[in-house]
Design a protein around this motif. Structure first.
Motif, mmCIF file in Angstrom:
data_model
loop_
_atom_site.group_PDB
_atom_site.id
_atom_site.type_symbol
_atom_site.label_atom_id
_atom_site.label_comp_id
_atom_site.label_asym_id
_atom_site.label_seq_id
_atom_site.Cartn_x
_atom_site.Cartn_y
_atom_site.Cartn_z
ATOM 1 N N VAL A 142 9.812 -29.936 0.826
ATOM 2 C CA VAL A 142 9.933 -29.303 -0.738
ATOM 3 C C VAL A 142 9.643 -30.240 -1.649
ATOM 4 O O VAL A 142 9.118 -29.565 -2.831
ATOM 5 N N ALA A 143 9.898 -31.377 -1.556
ATOM 6 C CA ALA A 143 9.164 -32.249 -2.886
ATOM 7 C C ALA A 143 8.176 -31.709 -2.823
ATOM 8 O O ALA A 143 7.645 -32.524 -3.650
ATOM 9 N N ALA A 144 6.647 -32.151 -1.796
ATOM 10 C CA ALA A 144 5.316 -32.194 -1.500
ATOM 11 C C ALA A 144 5.272 -30.711 -2.538
ATOM 12 O O ALA A 144 4.212 -31.262 -3.199
ATOM 13 N N ALA A 145 5.768 -29.603 -2.362
ATOM 14 C CA ALA A 145 5.814 -28.680 -2.914
ATOM 15 C C ALA A 145 5.033 -28.231 -4.166
ATOM 16 O O ALA A 145 5.042 -28.771 -5.348
ATOM 17 N N VAL A 146 6.625 -29.663 -4.948
ATOM 18 C CA VAL A 146 7.064 -29.513 -6.217
ATOM 19 C C VAL A 146 5.825 -30.317 -6.859
ATOM 20 O O VAL A 146 5.698 -30.667 -8.079
ATOM 21 N N THR A 165 2.514 -40.962 -12.235
ATOM 22 C CA THR A 165 3.449 -40.081 -12.137
ATOM 23 C C THR A 165 4.816 -39.324 -12.283
ATOM 24 O O THR A 165 5.193 -40.248 -11.284
ATOM 25 N N ARG A 166 5.383 -38.206 -12.441
ATOM 26 C CA ARG A 166 6.654 -38.011 -12.230
ATOM 27 C C ARG A 166 6.811 -38.501 -10.801
ATOM 28 O O ARG A 166 7.806 -38.634 -9.976
ATOM 29 N N ALA A 167 5.975 -37.990 -9.600
ATOM 30 C CA ALA A 167 5.536 -37.740 -8.951
ATOM 31 C C ALA A 167 6.256 -39.456 -7.940
ATOM 32 O O ALA A 167 6.833 -39.704 -7.084
ATOM 33 N N VAL A 168 5.047 -39.822 -8.176
ATOM 34 C CA VAL A 168 5.601 -41.485 -8.064
ATOM 35 C C VAL A 168 7.100 -42.097 -8.252
ATOM 36 O O VAL A 168 8.229 -42.696 -7.857
ATOM 37 N N GLY A 169 7.149 -41.967 -9.382
ATOM 38 C CA GLY A 169 9.380 -41.924 -9.933
ATOM 39 C C GLY A 169 9.518 -41.845 -9.144
ATOM 40 O O GLY A 169 10.772 -42.451 -8.789
ATOM 41 N N SER A 170 10.011 -40.508 -8.181
ATOM 42 C CA SER A 170 10.683 -39.905 -7.978
ATOM 43 C C SER A 170 11.007 -40.449 -6.633
ATOM 44 O O SER A 170 11.304 -40.768 -5.587
ATOM 45 N N TRP A 171 9.421 -40.756 -6.019
ATOM 46 C CA TRP A 171 9.528 -40.995 -4.545
ATOM 47 C C TRP A 171 9.715 -43.002 -4.726
ATOM 48 O O TRP A 171 10.983 -42.949 -4.042
ATOM 49 N N LEU A 172 9.548 -43.611 -5.342
ATOM 50 C CA LEU A 172 10.316 -44.810 -5.992
ATOM 51 C C LEU A 172 11.916 -45.212 -6.380
ATOM 52 O O LEU A 172 12.526 -45.538 -5.714
ATOM 53 N N ALA A 173 12.895 -44.011 -6.150
ATOM 54 C CA ALA A 173 13.809 -43.786 -7.133
ATOM 55 C C ALA A 173 14.832 -43.361 -6.118
ATOM 56 O O ALA A 173 15.691 -43.712 -5.645
ATOM 57 N N ASP A 174 14.315 -42.078 -4.898
ATOM 58 C CA ASP A 174 14.617 -42.086 -3.418
ATOM 59 C C ASP A 174 14.328 -43.301 -2.452
ATOM 60 O O ASP A 174 15.505 -43.395 -1.733
ATOM 61 N N VAL A 219 2.926 -31.129 -5.375
ATOM 62 C CA VAL A 219 1.343 -30.302 -5.920
ATOM 63 C C VAL A 219 1.269 -29.076 -7.327
ATOM 64 O O VAL A 219 0.515 -29.082 -7.651
ATOM 65 N N GLY A 220 2.409 -28.463 -6.656
ATOM 66 C CA GLY A 220 2.266 -28.065 -8.887
ATOM 67 C C GLY A 220 2.491 -28.629 -9.715
ATOM 68 O O GLY A 220 1.622 -28.228 -10.902
ATOM 69 N N GLN A 221 2.924 -29.695 -9.806
ATOM 70 C CA GLN A 221 2.904 -30.748 -10.686
ATOM 71 C C GLN A 221 1.332 -30.766 -11.137
ATOM 72 O O GLN A 221 0.861 -31.434 -11.965
ATOM 73 N N ALA A 222 0.098 -31.420 -9.791
ATOM 74 C CA ALA A 222 -1.380 -31.564 -10.047
ATOM 75 C C ALA A 222 -1.596 -30.340 -10.510
ATOM 76 O O ALA A 222 -3.357 -30.867 -10.673
#
Length: 339
Positions: free
Chosen positions: A81-85, A188-197, A87-90
């Protein structure tokens, strides 16, 4: 005489071949109502949102600490699910089904492409021990998988900032700080999300992170910022503002509730699989069951425990017939199965 209610079979004392579900505590109605949706965080005070986020994370922590046999498939399904989000942001168009095909139908050693590498970044978070993920080497690899230019200096700066962040901030500061550090580095946002998790898992002592923030498309933050305009972070003194904190806390609470709901759904499906597992006579059936409980999906042609393609397909047909697994692709060929 003291009358006691007849207790249910415990999960440790159940007769062989009996699948006993762990008791699940439903999310309180008040908590679901207290968590702001993506459009309404401004209508709630920071203290109220922080309380709801803390309660949601507490409920998620209870799920993680049960250490269910199906925890692997739960984390990997959230990673997809996270990967799909991401990919969409990219700006790409691959959905969850296409990403699953990319991972399962690409031959080992072949290039899975940019979208596939984004899946790998989130799968790594869901499968690697928490203490390994914040090293310079791990951070550099994740940035590369997410399609970002990375040199040793960026990875080293990120790792140093995150160590200072963990040592100086509470839970709210760690959440906002993960995104602020990412923005400061022009990421990117994805990096922030990955780090936050990852930071959340480290703070709570989880063996493996749970991909939570990565699946939240609305993070209560600007779509992008230049490095110069980004919030400048001194990890010991992070000031990202109450509105930013409120938006990120609300996103974390929504994501935690979705993860809890998915855990309940997968738990019910896993119970069906474990109930039928003792009746499976095919050679290698135990290995197939363990794979189904530990990963997102299995392609029907995969080599598992020496089973032939025909034997594996027959086993999956039986599991589908009993409602223990689902065929996920919807195709007559190159079929994919999972909980």
């Amino acid at each position: 005489m003291i009358l006691r209610p007849k207790s249910l079979l415990s999960r440790h004392n159940a007769p062989p071949g009996t699948a006993v579900a762990a008791p699940t505590i439903p999310v309180p109605v008040w908590l679901r109502r207290a968590v702001p949706d993506a459009q309404s965080p401004a209508e709630h005070g920071l203290e109220d949102v922080a309380l709801a986020a803390g309660a949601a994370i507490g409920a998620l922590d209870a799920v993680v600490r049960r250490q269910e046999r199906w925890a692997g498939v739960w984390r990997q399904r959230l990673a997809l699910v996270a990967a799909a989000v991401t990919v969409g942001q990219a700006g790409r168009i691959e959905d969850e089904a296409a990403l699953r095909d990319t991972m399962l139908l690409t031959r080992p050693g072949d290039n899975v492409g940019p979208a596939g590498r984004m899946v790998l970044a989130w799968r790594r978070l869901a499968s690697r021990p928490t203490e390994e993920l914040l090293s310079e080497t791990s951070i550099a690899r994740v940035l590369q998988d997410l399609g970002l230019a990375c040199d040793d200096e960026v990875a080293r700066d990120l790792a140093d900032d995150l160590r200072r962040l963990c040592a100086s901030e509470g839970s709210v500061g760690m959440l906002t700080g993960a995104f602020a550090i990412s923005e400061r580095c022009g990421l990117t946002r994805a990096v922030g999300s990955w780090l936050a998790d990852t930071l959340l898992a480290q703070r709570l002592g989880w063996a493996h992170p749970v991909p939570v923030m990565g699946g939240e498309a609305a993070l209560g933050m600007a779509a992008s910022r230049s490095r110069r305009a980004a919030t400048v972070v001194a990890a010991a003194n992070i000031d990202t503002g109450p509105d930013r904190a409120k938006g990120l806390l609300a996103a974390q609470a929504r994501a935690a509730l979705r993860a809890i709901d998915l855990s309940a759904e997968l738990g019910r499906r896993a119970d069906k699989l474990l109930a039928i597992a003792p009746k499976l006579r095919a050679k290698g059936a135990d290995a197939v069951v363990e794979r189904l409980l530990s990963d997102d999906a299995i392609v029907a042609s995969e080599n598992i425990a020496g089973m032939s393609d025909r034997g594996l397909r027959r086993l999956f047909d039986r599991l589908v017939e009993h409602g223990a697994v689902r065929e996920l692709s919807g195709r007559p060929t190159f079929r994919i199965y999972g909980l």
